[in-house]
Scaffold this motif. Structure first.
Motif, PDB file in Angstrom:
ATOM      1  N   MET A 227      51.805  34.382  28.980  1.00  0.00           N
ATOM      2  CA  MET A 227      51.880  33.061  29.610  1.00  0.00           C
ATOM      3  C   MET A 227      50.505  32.408  29.576  1.00  0.00           C
ATOM      4  SD  MET A 227      53.689  34.474  33.057  1.00  0.00           S
ATOM      5  CE  MET A 227      53.063  36.128  33.186  1.00  0.00           C
TER       6      MET A 227
ATOM      7  N   ILE B 101      49.611  28.995  31.641  1.00  0.00           N
ATOM      8  CA  ILE B 101      48.880  29.136  32.903  1.00  0.00           C
ATOM      9  C   ILE B 101      47.521  28.458  32.794  1.00  0.00           C
ATOM     10  CG2 ILE B 101      47.724  30.821  34.403  1.00  0.00           C
ATOM     11  CD1 ILE B 101      50.218  32.549  34.215  1.00  0.00           C
TER      12      ILE B 101
ATOM     13  N   LEU C 295      49.132  33.038  39.662  1.00  0.00           N
ATOM     14  CA  LEU C 295      50.277  32.539  38.891  1.00  0.00           C
ATOM     15  C   LEU C 295      50.822  33.629  37.971  1.00  0.00           C
ATOM     16  CD1 LEU C 295      49.179  28.902  37.961  1.00  0.00           C
ATOM     17  CD2 LEU C 295      50.811  29.622  39.705  1.00  0.00           C
TER      18      LEU C 295
ATOM     19  N   HIS D 219      52.796  35.890  40.119  1.00  0.00           N
ATOM     20  CA  HIS D 219      53.999  35.216  40.634  1.00  0.00           C
ATOM     21  C   HIS D 219      55.070  35.086  39.540  1.00  0.00           C
ATOM     22  CE1 HIS D 219      56.156  32.673  43.457  1.00  0.00           C
ATOM     23  NE2 HIS D 219      56.212  31.684  42.598  1.00  0.00           N
ATOM     24  N   TYR D 220      54.628  34.829  38.308  1.00  0.00           N
ATOM     25  CA  TYR D 220      55.575  34.562  37.224  1.00  0.00           C
ATOM     26  C   TYR D 220      56.009  35.813  36.478  1.00  0.00           C
ATOM     27  CZ  TYR D 220      54.024  29.676  37.656  1.00  0.00           C
ATOM     28  OH  TYR D 220      53.732  28.419  38.106  1.00  0.00           O
ATOM     29  N   LYS D 221      55.345  36.937  36.784  1.00  0.00           N
ATOM     30  CA  LYS D 221      55.506  38.142  35.959  1.00  0.00           C
ATOM     31  C   LYS D 221      56.956  38.461  35.603  1.00  0.00           C
ATOM     32  CE  LYS D 221      54.003  41.923  37.778  1.00  0.00           C
ATOM     33  NZ  LYS D 221      53.007  42.808  38.407  1.00  0.00           N
TER      34      LYS D 221
ATOM     35  N   HIS E 112      59.498  36.419  36.067  1.00  0.00           N
ATOM     36  CA  HIS E 112      60.258  35.164  36.030  1.00  0.00           C
ATOM     37  C   HIS E 112      59.817  34.333  34.834  1.00  0.00           C
ATOM     38  CE1 HIS E 112      61.940  35.754  40.091  1.00  0.00           C
ATOM     39  NE2 HIS E 112      60.825  36.423  40.260  1.00  0.00           N
ATOM     40  N   TRP E 113      59.659  34.976  33.701  1.00  0.00           N
ATOM     41  CA  TRP E 113      59.168  34.300  32.500  1.00  0.00           C
ATOM     42  C   TRP E 113      60.089  34.661  31.364  1.00  0.00           C
ATOM     43  CZ3 TRP E 113      55.656  30.603  32.445  1.00  0.00           C
ATOM     44  CH2 TRP E 113      55.101  30.203  31.223  1.00  0.00           C
TER      45      TRP E 113
ATOM     46  N   SER F 163      62.864  27.960  36.247  1.00  0.00           N
ATOM     47  CA  SER F 163      61.934  26.833  36.331  1.00  0.00           C
ATOM     48  C   SER F 163      61.624  26.455  37.778  1.00  0.00           C
ATOM     49  CB  SER F 163      62.507  25.628  35.585  1.00  0.00           C
ATOM     50  OG  SER F 163      61.596  24.560  35.613  1.00  0.00           O
TER      51      SER F 163
ATOM     52  N   TYR G 294      61.617  28.377  40.363  1.00  0.00           N
ATOM     53  CA  TYR G 294      60.762  29.402  40.965  1.00  0.00           C
ATOM     54  C   TYR G 294      59.311  29.211  40.540  1.00  0.00           C
ATOM     55  CZ  TYR G 294      58.954  34.067  42.084  1.00  0.00           C
ATOM     56  OH  TYR G 294      58.212  35.104  42.584  1.00  0.00           O
ATOM     57  N   ARG G 295      59.109  28.802  39.291  1.00  0.00           N
ATOM     58  CA  ARG G 295      57.740  28.666  38.772  1.00  0.00           C
ATOM     59  C   ARG G 295      57.101  27.328  39.112  1.00  0.00           C
ATOM     60  NH1 ARG G 295      60.489  30.689  34.383  1.00  0.00           N
ATOM     61  NH2 ARG G 295      60.507  28.590  33.520  1.00  0.00           N
TER      62      ARG G 295
ATOM     63  N   ASP H 147      56.584  26.101  32.393  1.00  0.00           N
ATOM     64  CA  ASP H 147      57.666  26.763  31.675  1.00  0.00           C
ATOM     65  C   ASP H 147      57.140  27.291  30.349  1.00  0.00           C
ATOM     66  OD1 ASP H 147      59.675  26.117  33.582  1.00  0.00           O
ATOM     67  OD2 ASP H 147      59.738  24.079  32.796  1.00  0.00           O
TER      68      ASP H 147
END
Length: 163
Positions: free
Chosen positions: A12, A16, A49, A52-54, A56-57, A66, A68-69, A108
């Protein structure tokens, strides 16, 4: 493990980087935050980030997760931003002065965009398509986009938050 160049990216990093760069630039424009503080803030936000996104990507389904992020400031400060800001001693009232009171930032896979104000237009900060190689961290501002005369599809579809 299979993070070889060329295929779909699992990382990401550019997304990010675009999001962090954008929030940092908002703090920088007011001139109350030193470059040293900005570096610490950027590092803290980047780590937060990524964490947090780990899980959810989904590069194969870029809009899944989307909501959630999404980073939001709507008269309530996004907790991820306030946590990173606390690392450099910025209080919530200071953050509210430095950042827009209405900001939505969508991070995203392959696209980072933002909107200031609830009815503002959506601007793309970072965009990568399968057709062009992701070599440059191209920061497209609204101004550049207008000058380039870029046409992009309407972003209304982003408003649906998948559960």
């Amino acid at each position: 493990q299979n993070q070889r160049r060329g295929g779909p990216r699992a990382d990401m990093v550019p997304e990010i980087a675009a999001a962090v760069g954008f929030v940092s630039s908002l703090l920088r424009t007011r001139g109350c935050v030193s470059e040293q503080q900005l570096r610490v803030f950027s590092g803290a936000l980047r780590e937060a980030l990524a964490e947090h996104y780990k899980h959810h990507w989904f590069p194969e389904k870029p809009f899944k997760g989307s909501g959630y992020r999404c980073i939001r400031i709507n008269h309530k400060m996004d907790p991820i931003i306030s946590k990173a800001a606390s690392q450099i001693g910025l209080s919530l009232p200071q953050l509210y002065q430095l950042l827009p009171s209405e900001l939505t930032l969508w991070v995203d896979p392959y696209e980072v965009s933002y909107r200031i104000g609830e009815d503002g237009s959506i601007c793309v900060l970072y965009e990568a398509t399968a057709m062009k190689p992701v070599s440059s961290y191209g920061m497209l501002t609204c101004k550049n986009q207008m000058m380039l005369g870029r046409t992009s599809p309407s972003k209304n579809y982003i408003m649906t938050v998948s559960s």
